[in-house]
Scaffold this active site. Structure first.
Site, PDB file in Angstrom:
ATOM      1  N   ARG A 131       0.872  -1.193   0.000  1.00 13.66           N
ATOM      2  CA  ARG A 131       0.000   0.000   0.000  1.00 13.66           C
ATOM      3  C   ARG A 131       0.893   1.222   0.000  1.00 13.66           C
ATOM      4  O   ARG A 131       1.792   1.345   0.837  1.00 13.66           O
ATOM      5  CB  ARG A 131      -0.899   0.050   1.236  1.00 13.66           C
ATOM      6  CG  ARG A 131      -1.461   1.465   1.452  1.00 13.66           C
ATOM      7  CD  ARG A 131      -2.498   1.591   2.511  1.00 13.66           C
ATOM      8  NE  ARG A 131      -3.739   0.956   2.093  1.00 13.66           N
ATOM      9  CZ  ARG A 131      -4.912   1.216   2.659  1.00 13.66           C
ATOM     10  NH1 ARG A 131      -5.004   2.098   3.629  1.00 13.66           N
ATOM     11  NH2 ARG A 131      -6.005   0.598   2.249  1.00 13.66           N
ATOM     12  N   ASP A 186     -16.651   8.409  -1.083  1.00 12.74           N
ATOM     13  CA  ASP A 186     -15.341   8.219  -0.438  1.00 12.74           C
ATOM     14  C   ASP A 186     -14.942   9.588   0.124  1.00 12.74           C
ATOM     15  O   ASP A 186     -15.567  10.606  -0.194  1.00 12.74           O
ATOM     16  CB  ASP A 186     -14.339   7.726  -1.505  1.00 12.74           C
ATOM     17  CG  ASP A 186     -12.925   7.496  -0.970  1.00 12.74           C
ATOM     18  OD1 ASP A 186     -12.761   7.356   0.257  1.00 12.74           O
ATOM     19  OD2 ASP A 186     -11.982   7.459  -1.785  1.00 12.74           O
TER      20      ASP A 186
END
Ligand code: CP
Ligand code: NVA
Length: 327
Positions: free
Chosen positions: A106, A229
């Site tokens: 990530r 989001d």
């Protein structure tokens, strides 16, 4: 689904059948877990999780799924390795590839995870980059399947910054699975033209419909899912808050919009969400700009239309499916 030794870097790399196969595997893993049946399919293997950005869901999903599959799991946080500071991506990949059977990454650019994969010699899984968040989409699609029975033809409206990881990945996923995807935002927040063209080409094959609409009232009509989001993503500077709040406030998910969409419509969010002021950043931004929520109202978030915690749980079952298929 057999994807042995393959990477999981972005949904563009997978066929519709492969995505469907991973979702079926995830549903089976979920059922086994609920029934208390162990599934240590990868006993004796080891994986490493490289996080250059923070995480709750993705990290925990990889850790629990790894343990359920019988694997050893190492977590390396933003300051826990030499990567990028004293050691290049290529060298890090070759070292980790000698010790581990799989690597999760990530962080920032998609080019980093692609470079890791080019050098590692073992499967690399994308746990979020600036451009894509493919494991999240698998969880979202498992959740939609659980609630609606099918993916094909379902209308998903993404409200907000649609040119970043979530908007991009949902558009690709919807195109692959023959869904109706709508990006709803001011034009500058639409995904880039090259990615839209690639998705339109996929949509021609799968029967998907892709739309880009600036008016929320038009966009949400008959939506099965309204998805949003955060307005400012990890790694973006604080200086963009003012502009995002001004430009994206008309795209906040409210109960009025949910009702306009219809009774069938569910609310989804990858999380974490700014739906109240009960976080350090939420409170700070709320006080500074005189608002009590950002991308979604607390009313919608807490309502029975909200399926965000099903989504969060499904991160684990779907990530398990990805690791089991590729190892
Ligand atoms: N949705 C998601 O990726 O959450 P985390 O940032 O907590 O991993
Ligand atoms: N767009 C968000 C997604 C978090 C899961 C971010 O990148 O911060």
């Amino acid at each position: 689904m057999k994807l042995k030794n393959k990477n999981f870097l972005k949904l563009l790399d997978l066929s519709s059948e492969e995505i469907a196969g991973l979702l079926a595997d995830a549903a089976a893993f979920k059922a086994q877990k609920k029934a208390g049946i162990p599934h240590r399919l990868c006993e004796g293997k080891n994986i490493v999780l490289l996080f250059e950005k923070d995480s709750t869901r993705t990290r925990c999903a990889f850790e629990v799924a790894g343990a359920d599959l019988g694997m050893g799991v190492t977590y390396l946080g933003p300051s826990g390795s030499q990567m990028g500071k004293k050691e290049s991506i290529a060298d890090t990949a070759r070292v980790l590839g000698r010790m581990y059977d799989g690597i999760e990454y990530r962080g920032f650019g998609q080019s980093i995870v692609e470079e890791l994969a080019a050098y590692a010699g073992v499967p690399v899984w994308n746990g979020l980059t600036n451009e894509f968040h493919p494991t999240q989409i698998l969880a979202d699609f498992l959740t939609i399947t659980e609630h609606f029975g099918v993916l094909k033809g379902k209308k998903l409206v993404y409200m907000g910054d649609a040119r970043y990881n979530m908007g991009n990945s949902l558009m690709v996923g919807c195109a692959k699975m023959g869904m109706h995807f709508v990006a709803c935002a001011p034009e500058k927040y639409f995904p880039n033209g090259e990615l839209i063209a690639a998705c339109q080409a996929i949509a021609k094959e799968t029967g998907a419909v892709l739309e880009f609409i600036t008016d929320p009232n038009v966009a949400v009509e008959n939506a099965d899912v309204i998805y949003t989001d955060v307005w400012v993503s990890m790694g973006e500077p604080d200086s963009v808050w003012q502009e995002r709040i001004t430009e994206l406030s008309p795209y906040r998910v409210t109960m009025e919009l949910m009702e306009k969409a219809g009774k069938q419509c569910k609310f989804m969010h990858c999380l974490p969400a700014f739906h109240d002021l009960n976080t350090v950043i939420g409170k700070e931004i709320g006080e500074k700009f005189g608002i009590d929520c950002m991308e979604v109202t607390n009313e919608v978030f807490e309502s029975d239309r909200s399926i965000v915690f099903d989504e969060a749980e499904n991160r684990m079952h779907t990530i398990k499916a990805v690791m089991a298929a590729t190892l």
